[in-house]
Design a protein around this motif. Structure first.
Motif, PDB file in Angstrom:
ATOM      1  N   LEU A 164       0.716  -1.205   0.016  1.00  0.00           N
ATOM      2  CA  LEU A 164       0.168   0.168   0.020  1.00  0.00           C
ATOM      3  C   LEU A 164       0.752   1.265  -0.090  1.00  0.00           C
ATOM      4  O   LEU A 164       0.214   2.273  -0.384  1.00  0.00           O
ATOM      5  N   THR A 165       2.006   1.147   0.519  1.00  0.00           N
ATOM      6  CA  THR A 165       2.773   2.284   0.544  1.00  0.00           C
ATOM      7  C   THR A 165       3.851   2.373  -0.823  1.00  0.00           C
ATOM      8  O   THR A 165       4.688   1.417  -0.933  1.00  0.00           O
ATOM      9  N   GLN A 166       3.702   3.309  -1.443  1.00  0.00           N
ATOM     10  CA  GLN A 166       4.298   3.260  -2.915  1.00  0.00           C
ATOM     11  C   GLN A 166       4.949   4.837  -3.200  1.00  0.00           C
ATOM     12  O   GLN A 166       4.254   5.939  -3.117  1.00  0.00           O
ATOM     13  N   LYS A 167       6.216   4.742  -3.594  1.00  0.00           N
ATOM     14  CA  LYS A 167       6.938   6.282  -4.203  1.00  0.00           C
ATOM     15  C   LYS A 167       7.575   5.765  -5.472  1.00  0.00           C
ATOM     16  O   LYS A 167       8.640   5.075  -5.551  1.00  0.00           O
ATOM     17  N   LEU A 168       6.892   6.124  -6.633  1.00  0.00           N
ATOM     18  CA  LEU A 168       7.353   5.569  -7.967  1.00  0.00           C
ATOM     19  C   LEU A 168       7.516   6.829  -8.682  1.00  0.00           C
ATOM     20  O   LEU A 168       6.738   7.698  -8.650  1.00  0.00           O
ATOM     21  N   THR A 188       1.753   7.149  -2.561  1.00  0.00           N
ATOM     22  CA  THR A 188       0.491   7.150  -1.565  1.00  0.00           C
ATOM     23  C   THR A 188       0.928   6.056  -0.544  1.00  0.00           C
ATOM     24  O   THR A 188       1.912   5.612  -0.435  1.00  0.00           O
ATOM     25  N   GLY A 189       0.085   6.079   0.499  1.00  0.00           N
ATOM     26  CA  GLY A 189       0.682   5.180   1.721  1.00  0.00           C
ATOM     27  C   GLY A 189       1.027   5.847   2.839  1.00  0.00           C
ATOM     28  O   GLY A 189       0.723   7.280   3.158  1.00  0.00           O
ATOM     29  N   LEU A 190       1.766   5.428   3.738  1.00  0.00           N
ATOM     30  CA  LEU A 190       2.084   5.885   5.087  1.00  0.00           C
ATOM     31  C   LEU A 190       3.634   6.388   4.779  1.00  0.00           C
ATOM     32  O   LEU A 190       4.465   5.792   4.104  1.00  0.00           O
ATOM     33  N   LYS A 191       3.651   7.442   5.605  1.00  0.00           N
ATOM     34  CA  LYS A 191       5.162   8.268   5.438  1.00  0.00           C
ATOM     35  C   LYS A 191       6.079   7.369   6.321  1.00  0.00           C
ATOM     36  O   LYS A 191       7.289   7.194   5.648  1.00  0.00           O
ATOM     37  N   HIS A 192       5.784   7.153   7.479  1.00  0.00           N
ATOM     38  CA  HIS A 192       6.759   6.303   8.281  1.00  0.00           C
ATOM     39  C   HIS A 192       6.099   4.858   9.000  1.00  0.00           C
ATOM     40  O   HIS A 192       6.105   4.757  10.034  1.00  0.00           O
ATOM     41  N   PRO A 193       6.003   4.080   7.955  1.00  0.00           N
ATOM     42  CA  PRO A 193       5.530   2.637   8.454  1.00  0.00           C
ATOM     43  C   PRO A 193       6.385   1.949   9.292  1.00  0.00           C
ATOM     44  O   PRO A 193       6.019   0.938   9.779  1.00  0.00           O
ATOM     45  N   GLU A 194       7.776   2.382   9.375  1.00  0.00           N
ATOM     46  CA  GLU A 194       8.804   1.558   9.984  1.00  0.00           C
ATOM     47  C   GLU A 194       8.663   2.252  11.663  1.00  0.00           C
ATOM     48  O   GLU A 194       9.310   1.454  12.775  1.00  0.00           O
ATOM     49  N   TYR A 233       0.792   9.977   3.350  1.00  0.00           N
ATOM     50  CA  TYR A 233       1.186  11.141   2.417  1.00  0.00           C
ATOM     51  C   TYR A 233      -0.059  12.033   2.164  1.00  0.00           C
ATOM     52  O   TYR A 233      -1.101  11.535   2.039  1.00  0.00           O
ATOM     53  N   ASP A 234       0.366  13.206   1.767  1.00  0.00           N
ATOM     54  CA  ASP A 234      -0.642  14.065   1.482  1.00  0.00           C
ATOM     55  C   ASP A 234      -0.234  15.002   0.306  1.00  0.00           C
ATOM     56  O   ASP A 234       1.040  14.936  -0.212  1.00  0.00           O
ATOM     57  N   PHE A 235      -0.967  16.033   0.000  1.00  0.00           N
ATOM     58  CA  PHE A 235      -0.622  16.838  -1.272  1.00  0.00           C
ATOM     59  C   PHE A 235       0.771  17.555  -0.969  1.00  0.00           C
ATOM     60  O   PHE A 235       1.571  17.544  -2.147  1.00  0.00           O
ATOM     61  N   TYR A 236       1.081  17.879   0.297  1.00  0.00           N
ATOM     62  CA  TYR A 236       2.145  18.932   0.494  1.00  0.00           C
ATOM     63  C   TYR A 236       3.422  17.908   0.448  1.00  0.00           C
ATOM     64  O   TYR A 236       4.555  18.409   0.281  1.00  0.00           O
ATOM     65  N   ASP A 237       3.277  16.621   0.672  1.00  0.00           N
ATOM     66  CA  ASP A 237       4.583  15.817   0.740  1.00  0.00           C
ATOM     67  C   ASP A 237       5.027  15.811  -0.995  1.00  0.00           C
ATOM     68  O   ASP A 237       5.946  15.754  -1.153  1.00  0.00           O
ATOM     69  N   LEU A 238       3.846  15.546  -1.874  1.00  0.00           N
ATOM     70  CA  LEU A 238       4.249  15.381  -3.142  1.00  0.00           C
ATOM     71  C   LEU A 238       4.959  16.900  -3.657  1.00  0.00           C
ATOM     72  O   LEU A 238       5.879  16.993  -4.512  1.00  0.00           O
ATOM     73  N   LYS A 239       4.270  17.930  -3.262  1.00  0.00           N
ATOM     74  CA  LYS A 239       4.608  19.357  -3.403  1.00  0.00           C
ATOM     75  C   LYS A 239       6.136  19.314  -3.029  1.00  0.00           C
ATOM     76  O   LYS A 239       6.820  19.985  -3.570  1.00  0.00           O
ATOM     77  N   GLY A 257     -12.522   1.230  -7.030  1.00  0.00           N
ATOM     78  CA  GLY A 257     -12.302   0.005  -6.969  1.00  0.00           C
ATOM     79  C   GLY A 257     -10.917  -0.641  -6.381  1.00  0.00           C
ATOM     80  O   GLY A 257     -10.630  -1.652  -6.192  1.00  0.00           O
ATOM     81  N   TRP A 258     -10.250   0.287  -6.095  1.00  0.00           N
ATOM     82  CA  TRP A 258      -8.871   0.055  -5.488  1.00  0.00           C
ATOM     83  C   TRP A 258      -8.939  -0.401  -4.003  1.00  0.00           C
ATOM     84  O   TRP A 258      -9.855   0.287  -3.417  1.00  0.00           O
ATOM     85  N   ARG A 259      -8.256  -1.259  -3.535  1.00  0.00           N
ATOM     86  CA  ARG A 259      -8.531  -1.754  -2.276  1.00  0.00           C
ATOM     87  C   ARG A 259      -7.584  -1.107  -1.299  1.00  0.00           C
ATOM     88  O   ARG A 259      -6.596  -1.599  -0.684  1.00  0.00           O
ATOM     89  N   THR A 260      -7.663   0.109  -1.199  1.00  0.00           N
ATOM     90  CA  THR A 260      -6.749   1.117  -0.302  1.00  0.00           C
ATOM     91  C   THR A 260      -7.687   2.253   0.134  1.00  0.00           C
ATOM     92  O   THR A 260      -8.671   2.796  -0.193  1.00  0.00           O
ATOM     93  N   THR A 261      -7.246   2.691   1.377  1.00  0.00           N
ATOM     94  CA  THR A 261      -8.079   3.643   2.126  1.00  0.00           C
ATOM     95  C   THR A 261      -7.258   4.768   2.055  1.00  0.00           C
ATOM     96  O   THR A 261      -7.548   6.046   2.443  1.00  0.00           O
ATOM     97  N   TYR A 262      -6.049   4.882   1.360  1.00  0.00           N
ATOM     98  CA  TYR A 262      -4.906   5.758   1.426  1.00  0.00           C
ATOM     99  C   TYR A 262      -5.341   6.685   0.268  1.00  0.00           C
ATOM    100  O   TYR A 262      -5.275   6.082  -1.189  1.00  0.00           O
ATOM    101  N   PRO A 263      -5.409   8.289   0.197  1.00  0.00           N
ATOM    102  CA  PRO A 263      -5.386   8.812  -1.187  1.00  0.00           C
ATOM    103  C   PRO A 263      -4.159   8.671  -1.957  1.00  0.00           C
ATOM    104  O   PRO A 263      -3.087   8.122  -1.413  1.00  0.00           O
TER     105      PRO A 263
END
Length: 793
Positions: free
Chosen positions: A568-572, A598-604, A614-620, A673-679
Motif C-alpha cells: 500500500l505504500t509506494q513512491k514511484l 501513496t500510503g504511510l510516511k513512516h510505516p517503520e 502522505y498528502d498533497f504537500y508531501d508531493l509538493k 475499486g482499488w483496495r486502499t483507504t489512502y489517497p
C-alpha cells in the motif's frame, strides 16, 4: 598436451636452447605452461674404470677402490657389491652437484670411517636414469674413459603446452614440429613410412551405416602378431609424455596418436563376431562396457563400432572391455577413422567419459592423416610385434572434403599487423606452415588451407599466422590516442540520466513500462481522445496496439497491481517517451516525467507517527526538492482544476513562466475499486521544460561561523495574496544578508488574511549588529507596506 623435446627433435632440428624454444612457442601462441627435465645426468659425472678393490679396514661391507677416470686416478670408498676391478662405471668427481627432492647434494673430498674418498661411483637410480639401485651402473667395457656420461644418456625435457580449442593440429608432435620449423627456420620432415604391399581383398571387413557421423573409416588386418612388452625406445617415448606402456600393439597406437594426432584402435579380431566391424548408431537401450569398466546405456544419437551382433567400442571415445588386444591376440584389425566432431563431443559429455582420443576427435582431426597414420602404425606393429599384413587397406568414405581457398592481400596484412613485412616473407611463412600458395602477384596471393588447419577460414586468419610466426614482438607499440569529439555536456542522454538520479535521491523508485499499451490505458489520461492516439499498423497483440500518449495509464496499472497485493505504500516514478498524433496538444514524441505517491510516511515507526499518511504537500515538497537538486530557481505552484485530479486538490507547476505540468490527488474515477483507504497522488511533468530551465551554476557556499539574527513581520493582506506572491516579492527586493524566510502563521477572516513571517539574517564574514539588522528589516517592511499594499501589524 605434453611435448618431449627429444621426440620433437626427430622431426625438426632444434638449434636453440630450451629457454629460447619455450619463449618462441609462447610468442607464437603455443603457450608453455610447465617445463620438467628428467633423466639428465649431472655435469661432472664421467666414465671411469675400477683398477683395484680392497676391503675397508673398519667395515665389513665397504671397499676401497682405485679408479681411472682417464685424466687421474682416484681413491673411492664404495659400498656397492659389484665394484669389481675391470668394471667400467659412472664416476661423480669432486664438485658434482646432484639435484634431489630433498635438496642439492654436492660431492666433496671426505673420509668414510677414516679412509679418504675422492668421489662417488653411481648407480642408475643415483643418476636419475631408472629406479635400479641394486649396484653400480655398468657401462660397456670399450667406453672411452673420462667421457662425460651425459653425452651417453642425454636427458629429456617434457614441455607442457596449452592448446586452444581451434588448433587441434597442435595435439601431436608433428603438428608442433611444423610450427617450430617456421619459428627456427629449419625444415620439418615426417618419418619415412614403408609398408609391405598387400593386395589381399577383405570384402565386408568394414561397413559404415552412419556416414553422417563417420566421415571416413579405414581398416586393415595384421596377422600372426606376438603381443608382448614394447621395446625400450617405445616405452621411453610414451613415458616422456606421461603415457603408461601396456603392450607393443597398444603402445604403437598411442605412439602414432601422439606423433601424428590421429587416434587409432586395435581390435582383437578373434573377439569380433564374423570378424568384421560396423560403424552404426546405437540401438535404444543398448549397453557397452568400456575399457575402464563402466557400463553405459546408449541411444541412437551415439555412434558405436560394432561387430555383427553388439557394440565393441564407443566410436572416437573408448574401446569396449572385451575388444582390446591381450597377450593371447594373434590377429589385429587396425582402425583409423574420422568421426563427426560435434557428435563425439556430445557423446563424451553426456556419458561422462573422456579419453585422449575423444579429446582430439572433439576438436577435429585431419581427414588426410587417417591413411598415413594407419600405414605408420602398421609399419611399427610389424617391427615390434612381427606378423604380416592380412588384407589391403579398406577405406570407406563419402569423399574428401573441399579445402578452403582464401585470397590474401599483402597490403592488408601490413595494415592489420602494423609492420612492413615483405611480400616474399609472407609467402615464405605460408609455405613453411605447409599451406599451398598459388597466384602470387605484386598485390596478393591465394592460399589453400589444408584439411589439418580447420581454423583457417578467412583472410584475417592468414594475417594472424603471419603475425605470430614473424614475431608478435615486432608489432610496434603505438600509444592509444583519444579524440574528443564533443563535450560530455552535449550528450543527449546525460541530462535525462542526471534528472533520473536526482529523483531517486529523493526516495522514489523507478519503474519501466512498455511504450505500447491498450486502448483503456491510453484513454485513462483525460487529455486525450481517440483521434489523438497513434495506432500500430501491425501490432503483435491488441494489448500492445497503441503508442502510449502519456505515462499515466501504465503507472495507474502498476499502482493498482501493487495495492491488490497489499503493497500500500509506494513512491514511484518513470521517465520515458510519450506519443501524440495531435500537434496542437503535444509534439509527436516527447519525454514525460510521471510520479506517484501513496500510503504511510513512516510505516517503520510506532505510535502516532506510524499513522501519518502522505498528502498533497508531501508531493509538493518532493517536487521542490527535485527542483532544488536540479538548481531550478524560478518556479511556482498555481491552484488549478484538471479532470485527472480531485477538485481543489491540484496545482499547476510553472517554471520560468512556462507550464511544466500538473500534480495533485488523483480523481476518484481513476482509483475506483482499488483496495486502499489512502489517497493517491500523482504528478505529470514535461521533461523538456525541466531540462530546458536555467539551471545556473552551482557554487559551494561554506557554512557561516557567525550567529544569525531573526525578525518577525506580520501583516493583514487581501485574501487573493498568496504565500508564493510574498516569497517572490521578497526575492526581488533582495534584502542584504537575508538567509531565509519562513511562514509560521496564517489566519483568514472576512475576505482578508493575516500572515506572519520569520526573517533570518546572517553574514558569512562577521556578526551583524542589531542596528544593521534593524535597518534592513525596516526597509523591507516599508516595501511590503507600499508595494504589496498590506497593513502592517
Amino acid at each position: 598436451m605434453n611435448i618431449s623435446r627429444n621426440w620433437l627433435a626427430k622431426y625438426v632440428t632444434i638449434d636453440c636452447d630450451l629457454a629460447t624454444l619455450c619463449d618462441k612457442l609462447t610468442m607464437a601462441g603455443i603457450e608453455v605452461e610447465a617445463v620438467e627435465t628428467a633423466g639428465t645426468v649431472p655435469a661432472g659425472v664421467v666414465v671411469g674404470k675400477i683398477l683395484t678393490r680392497a676391503p675397508h679396514p673398519d667395515s665389513d661391507h665397504m671397499s676401497v677402490c682405485t679408479v681411472d677416470t682417464g685424466s687421474s686416478t682416484l681413491q673411492i670408498v664404495c659400498g656397492a657389491p659389484n665394484c669389481d676391478p675391470g668394471n667400467v662405471v659412472p664416476v661423480a668427481t669432486i664438485g658434482t652437484v646432484f639435484h634431489t627432492p630433498e635438496g642439492d647434494f654436492k660431492i666433496k673430498k671426505s673420509k668414510l670411517r677414516g679412509i679418504e674418498s675422492q668421489g662417488m661411483m653411481c648407480s642408475e637410480k643415483e643418476l636419475g636414469l631408472s629406479d635400479n639401485h641394486d649396484g653400480l651402473m655398468l657401462l660397456a667395457a670399450d667406453t672411452e674413459l673420462g667421457l662425460p656420461v651425459e653425452t651417453l644418456f642425454p636427458g629429456d625435457t617434457r614441455i607442457e603446452i596449452e592448446v586452444t580449442p581451434n588448433r587441434p593440429d597442435w595435439l601431436s608432435m608433428w603438428g608442433v614440429a611444423r610450427d617450430v620449423s617456421c619459428l627456427l627456420g629449419t625444415e620439418a620432415k615426417l618419418p619415412e613410412v614403408k609398408v609391405p604391399p598387400c593386395t589381399i581383398p577383405a570384402p565386408g571387413l568394414v561397413t559404415v551405416e552412419a556416414p553422417d557421423l563417420c566421415r571416413r573409416y579405414t581398416g586393415r588386418l595384421i596377422r600372426n602378431v606376438k603381443v608382448g612388452p614394447s621395446p625400450e625406445w617405445l616405452q621411453k617415448a610414451l613415458e616422456s609424455v606421461g603415457l603408461r606402456p601396456i603392450n607393443n600393439v597398444v603402445d604403437v597406437t598411442n605412439y602414432v596418436m601422439m606423433e601424428l594426432g590421429q587416434p587409432l584402435h586395435a581390435f582383437d579380431r578373434s573377439k569380433l563376431r564374423e570378424g568384421r566391424v560396423v560403424a552404426r548408431r546405437a540401438k535404444s537401450g543398448e549397453t557397452i562396457t568400456t575399457l575402464d569398466g563402466k557400463t553405459l546405456t546408449l541411444e541412437p544419437r551415439h555412434l558405436v563400432i560394432a561387430d555383427a551382433e553388439k557394440p565393441m567400442a564407443l566410436a572416437g571415445v573408448m574401446g569396449g572391455e572385451f575388444s582390446g588386444v591381450t597377450e593371447a591376440t594373434t590377429d589385429v584389425l587396425l582402425e583409423s577413422a574420422v568421426f563427426f566432431s560435434s557428435n563425439i563431443r556430445a557423446t563424451s559429455r553426456e556419458l561422462g567419459i573422456s579419453s585422449d582420443s575423444s579429446y582430439r576427435y572433439e576438436r577435429g582431426v585431419d581427414w588426410d592423416m587417417a591413411e598415413f597414420a594407419s600405414n605408420r602404425a602398421a609399419q611399427l606393429i610389424l617391427e615390434t610385434a612381427g606378423g604380416e599384413l592380412g588384407s589391403e587397406l579398406v577405406d570407406v568414405n563419402a569423399g574428401r572434403p573441399e579445402e578452403k581457398v582464401i585470397p590474401c592481400r599483402f597490403d592488408r596484412v601490413r595494415a592489420l599487423i602494423g609492420t612492413q613485412v615483405s611480400n616474399e616473407r609472407i609467402v615464405e611463412i605460408f609455405r613453411a606452415l605447409h599451406l599451398k600458395v598459388d597466384e602470387v602477384t605484386d598485390t596478393g596471393c591465394t592460399v589453400t588451407a589444408p584439411l589439418f588447419r580447420l581454423d583457417l577460414e578467412r583472410e584475417a586468419d592468414l594475417i594472424e599466422e603471419v603475425a605470430r610466426i614473424d614475431g608478435l614482438d615486432k608489432i610496434p607499440e603505438i600509444p592509444v590516442t583519444g579524440k574528443l569529439c564533443a563535450s560530455i555536456r552535449e550528450d543527449a542522454y546525460l541530462p535525462l540520466e542526471t534528472m533520473r538520479n536526482k529523483i531517486i535521491a529523493t526516495g522514489f523508485c523507478e519503474c519501466l513500462h512498455y511504450s505500447t499499451v491498450n486502448r483503456e490505458s491510453a484513454l485513462s489520461d483525460s487529455r486525450f481522445g481517440e483521434a489523438d492516439l497513434i495506432r500500430l499498423s501491425n501490432p503483435i497483440s491488441l494489448e500492445l496496439a497503441i503508442m502510449r500518449p502519456s505515462l499515466l495509464g501504465e503507472m495507474l496499472g502498476t499502482l493498482e497491481r501493487n495495492i491488490s497485493r497489499r503493497n500500500l505504500t509506494q513512491k514511484l516514478f518513470e521517465i520515458g517517451k510519450a506519443f501524440c498524433r495531435n500537434p496542437e496538444l503535444f509534439p509527436e514524441e516527447r519525454f514525460e516525467l510521471c510520479m506517484a505517491l501513496t500510503g504511510l510516511k513512516h510505516p517503520e515507526r510506532y505510535s502516532d507517527e506510524q499513522k501519518l499518511q502522505y498528502d498533497f504537500y508531501d508531493l509538493k515538497g518532493a517536487l521542490e526538492s527535485i527542483f532544488e537538486l536540479m538548481n531550478i530557481k524560478r518556479y511556482r505552484f498555481v491552484p488549478a482544476d484538471d479532470a485527472r485530479f480531485r477538485k481543489g486538490h491540484a496545482a499547476e507547476v510553472q517554471i520560468e513562466g512556462k507550464k511544466a505540468g500538473m500534480f495533485g490527488e488523483l480523481s476518484r474515477n481513476l482509483t475506483k475499486g482499488w483496495r486502499t483507504t489512502y489517497p493517491v497522488f500523482a504528478a505529470q511533468l514535461d521533461a523538456a521544460v525541466l531540462l530546458g530551465a536555467d539551471h545556473g551554476a552551482g557554487y559551494y557556499v561554506p557554512f557561516s561561523l557567525f550567529p544569525a539574527t531573526s525578525r518577525d513581520v506580520a501583516f493583514v493582506a487581501p485574501a487573493g495574496l498568496t504565500h508564493a506572491d510574498v516569497l517572490e516579492f521578497i526575492r526581488r527586493a533582495k534584502p542584504a544578508d537575508l538567509e531565509s524566510v519562513r511562514l509560521f502563521d496564517i489566519f483568514e477572516k472576512d475576505g482578508r488574511k493575516s500572515m506572519a513571517y520569520q526573517l533570518t539574517f546572517r553574514n558569512g564574514e562577521r556578526t551583524l549588529t542589531d542596528a544593521e539588522v534593524n535597518a534592513r528589516f525596516e526597509k523591507l517592511r516599508e516595501k511590503l507596506k507600499n508595494e504589496l499594499k498590506v497593513e502592517l501589524r
